[in-house]
Design a protein around this motif. Structure first.
Motif, PDB file in Angstrom:
ATOM      1  N   UNK A  26       0.815  -1.274   0.062  1.00 34.33           N
ATOM      2  CA  UNK A  26       0.055  -0.016  -0.172  1.00 34.33           C
ATOM      3  C   UNK A  26       0.756   1.083  -0.175  1.00 34.33           C
ATOM      4  N   UNK A  27       1.457   1.511  -1.261  1.00 33.30           N
ATOM      5  CA  UNK A  27       2.271   2.473  -1.335  1.00 33.30           C
ATOM      6  C   UNK A  27       2.186   3.241  -2.581  1.00 33.30           C
ATOM      7  N   UNK A  28       1.990   4.444  -2.803  1.00 32.24           N
ATOM      8  CA  UNK A  28       1.795   5.042  -4.294  1.00 32.24           C
ATOM      9  C   UNK A  28       3.046   4.644  -4.976  1.00 32.24           C
ATOM     10  N   UNK A  29       4.300   5.167  -4.382  1.00 31.89           N
ATOM     11  CA  UNK A  29       5.331   5.281  -5.376  1.00 31.89           C
ATOM     12  C   UNK A  29       5.956   3.794  -5.720  1.00 31.89           C
ATOM     13  N   UNK A  30       6.093   3.090  -4.671  1.00 36.00           N
ATOM     14  CA  UNK A  30       6.803   1.744  -5.017  1.00 36.00           C
ATOM     15  C   UNK A  30       5.806   0.656  -5.039  1.00 36.00           C
ATOM     16  N   UNK A  31       5.949  -0.412  -5.901  1.00 35.38           N
ATOM     17  CA  UNK A  31       4.904  -1.491  -5.985  1.00 35.38           C
ATOM     18  C   UNK A  31       5.291  -2.690  -4.979  1.00 35.38           C
ATOM     19  N   UNK A  32       6.337  -2.846  -4.796  1.00 36.66           N
ATOM     20  CA  UNK A  32       6.825  -3.906  -3.647  1.00 36.66           C
ATOM     21  C   UNK A  32       7.635  -3.687  -2.605  1.00 36.66           C
ATOM     22  N   UNK A  84      14.362  18.103  -7.175  1.00 34.56           N
ATOM     23  CA  UNK A  84      13.688  18.079  -8.754  1.00 34.56           C
ATOM     24  C   UNK A  84      13.144  16.609  -8.658  1.00 34.56           C
ATOM     25  N   UNK A  85      12.540  16.189  -9.826  1.00 35.57           N
ATOM     26  CA  UNK A  85      11.849  14.990 -10.177  1.00 35.57           C
ATOM     27  C   UNK A  85      12.746  13.935  -9.844  1.00 35.57           C
ATOM     28  N   UNK A  86      12.301  12.877  -9.222  1.00 35.83           N
ATOM     29  CA  UNK A  86      12.979  11.631  -8.866  1.00 35.83           C
ATOM     30  C   UNK A  86      14.372  11.954  -8.237  1.00 35.83           C
ATOM     31  N   UNK A 113       6.667  10.968  -4.896  1.00 37.51           N
ATOM     32  CA  UNK A 113       7.929  10.578  -5.684  1.00 37.51           C
ATOM     33  C   UNK A 113       8.910   9.806  -4.838  1.00 37.51           C
ATOM     34  N   UNK A 114       9.807   9.283  -5.692  1.00 39.73           N
ATOM     35  CA  UNK A 114      10.920   8.344  -5.106  1.00 39.73           C
ATOM     36  C   UNK A 114      11.575   9.188  -3.821  1.00 39.73           C
ATOM     37  N   UNK A 115      11.505   8.536  -2.567  1.00 38.22           N
ATOM     38  CA  UNK A 115      12.044   9.331  -1.391  1.00 38.22           C
ATOM     39  C   UNK A 115      11.654   8.660  -0.337  1.00 38.22           C
ATOM     40  N   UNK A 116      11.725   9.126   1.126  1.00 37.96           N
ATOM     41  CA  UNK A 116      11.212   8.616   2.288  1.00 37.96           C
ATOM     42  C   UNK A 116      10.020   9.067   2.568  1.00 37.96           C
ATOM     43  N   UNK A 233      10.401   3.377  -9.147  1.00 38.61           N
ATOM     44  CA  UNK A 233       9.159   4.536  -8.689  1.00 38.61           C
ATOM     45  C   UNK A 233       8.127   4.672  -9.780  1.00 38.61           C
ATOM     46  N   UNK A 234       6.961   4.562  -9.418  1.00 36.21           N
ATOM     47  CA  UNK A 234       5.878   5.004  -9.954  1.00 36.21           C
ATOM     48  C   UNK A 234       5.959   6.411 -10.334  1.00 36.21           C
ATOM     49  N   UNK A 235       5.544   6.698 -11.790  1.00 39.16           N
ATOM     50  CA  UNK A 235       5.525   8.106 -12.020  1.00 39.16           C
ATOM     51  C   UNK A 235       4.032   8.563 -11.615  1.00 39.16           C
ATOM     52  N   UNK A 236       3.998   9.972 -11.341  1.00 41.66           N
ATOM     53  CA  UNK A 236       2.594  10.423 -10.681  1.00 41.66           C
ATOM     54  C   UNK A 236       1.833  11.440 -11.755  1.00 41.66           C
ATOM     55  N   UNK A 237       0.649  11.388 -11.692  1.00 35.31           N
ATOM     56  CA  UNK A 237      -0.235  12.288 -12.672  1.00 35.31           C
ATOM     57  C   UNK A 237       0.000  13.787 -12.421  1.00 35.31           C
ATOM     58  N   UNK A 238       0.505  13.996 -11.251  1.00 34.55           N
ATOM     59  CA  UNK A 238       0.765  15.417 -10.903  1.00 34.55           C
ATOM     60  C   UNK A 238       1.436  16.185 -11.673  1.00 34.55           C
TER      61      UNK A 238
END
Length: 312
Positions: A26-32, A84-86, A113-116, A233-238
């Motif tokens: 249950x994380x928006x950015x990472x799948x596993x 910046x992005x990612x 975004x990818x981060x903590x 990391x998943x790209x986000x629609x924002x």
């Protein structure tokens, strides 16, 4: 926005939603879990490049857990860093020692975004982005503080500065993306999107050579983290909401603003400088020679001096 860019984004978003054999989290950015763990290990290694005392803090917000790295003297003037992005907050490794000498620095990992920072499976609207950052500012009781934003962080910083209740005192924009104009050299910049879709070492090398004038200055430890951000990391629609600000919105910003653009930037051009001068009533602009989009790394010493002198 150019049609090519929209097509690339659509492919990118589709690819980021592809199925994986490992159980999803249950994380928006990472799948596993394993992908997030691999990235976080790389983040921790890159954070050691800061080479200054710091503390990592997590605070709960309405939209998820915000991760902030705090450093600098407690009695120093408050300074917020938006990456910046990612790139995550670790991207400030060439600048943090200079910036934290006289400032109390709060480097914030963007929530989606990818981060903590950690968010559930939900992107954010522009309005929610403003609310999220303001919750962090309120938590730390920040008033009359300065902000430095790079690339996408520059767009977010500009968005925050246009708000009526903004408490930002001074603003530094380092090659802000989609802020004064659309991406300048779309064909070249698309290398970053293809890295996201089909990540490999060859595409990483091409992307860094496109966005940096001196890619050899990028520490290998940070390169690995940046690569994993693009790989996992998943790209986000924002990102699709990031449109250049209108003349009316930019004229709302009356605080002192420093705009720095690299002379080899693929995202901005002289048009960005011209528009900033015309619409920001209290602005200072400078084009940095021998610097690309990653100018805070390409010309860190010069950029550090310009920022510190401006923020005094």
């Amino acid at each position: 926005m150019p049609k090519l860019f929209l097509k690339v984004i659509a492919i990118l978003l589709f690819a980021s939603c592809s199925a994986t054999k490992e159980k999803k989290i249950d994380n928006y950015v990472f799948k596993t879990k394993s992908e997030r763990k691999d990235y976080i290990n790389s983040y921790n290694a890159a954070l050691k490049l800061w080479d200054v005392p710091y503390q990592e803090e997590n605070i709960e917000t309405s939209y998820g857990t915000a991760h902030i790295i705090v450093t600098g003297p407690k009695d120093g003037k408050d300074l917020v860093l938006l990456h910046g992005m990612d790139a995550s907050s670790t991207m400030w490794f060439p600048n943090i020692k200079a910036l934290s000498k006289n400032h109390r620095v709060y480097a914030i990992d963007f929530l989606i975004e990818a981060g903590k920072s950690q968010a559930p499976k939900k992107s954010l609207t522009s309005e929610e982005i403003v609310i999220w950052y303001n919750e962090i500012f309120t938590h730390y009781k920040l008033k009359n503080f300065d902000v430095i934003g790079a690339s996408r962080g520059g767009w977010i910083a500009t968005l925050l500065a246009t708000q009526k209740e903004s408490k930002i005192n001074k603003l530094v924009l380092i090659s802000p993306a989609q802020t004064f104009k659309n991406i300048d050299k779309m064909r070249k910049a698309s290398s970053a999107f293809f890295l996201k879709i089909f990540p490999n070492e060859k595409k990483l090398k091409k992307t860094l050579e496109t966005f940096s004038y001196y890619p050899e200055k990028i520490d290998p430890i940070y390169k690995k983290q940046f690569y994993l951000a693009n790989k996992y990391a998943k790209s986000n629609t924002s990102f699709l909401q990031m449109q250049p600000f209108s003349d009316e919105d930019l004229k709302k910003i009356t605080i002192p603003v420093l705009v720095l653009i690299g002379d080899h930037d693929v995202i901005n051009s002289d048009e960005s400088i011209i528009r900033a001068k015309e619409l920001l009533s209290n602005s200072k602009t400078e084009t940095i020679e021998n610097a690309g989009h990653f100018l805070s790394i390409d010309q860190s010493e010069k950029v550090n001096k310009l920022m510190i002198d401006f923020l005094r």
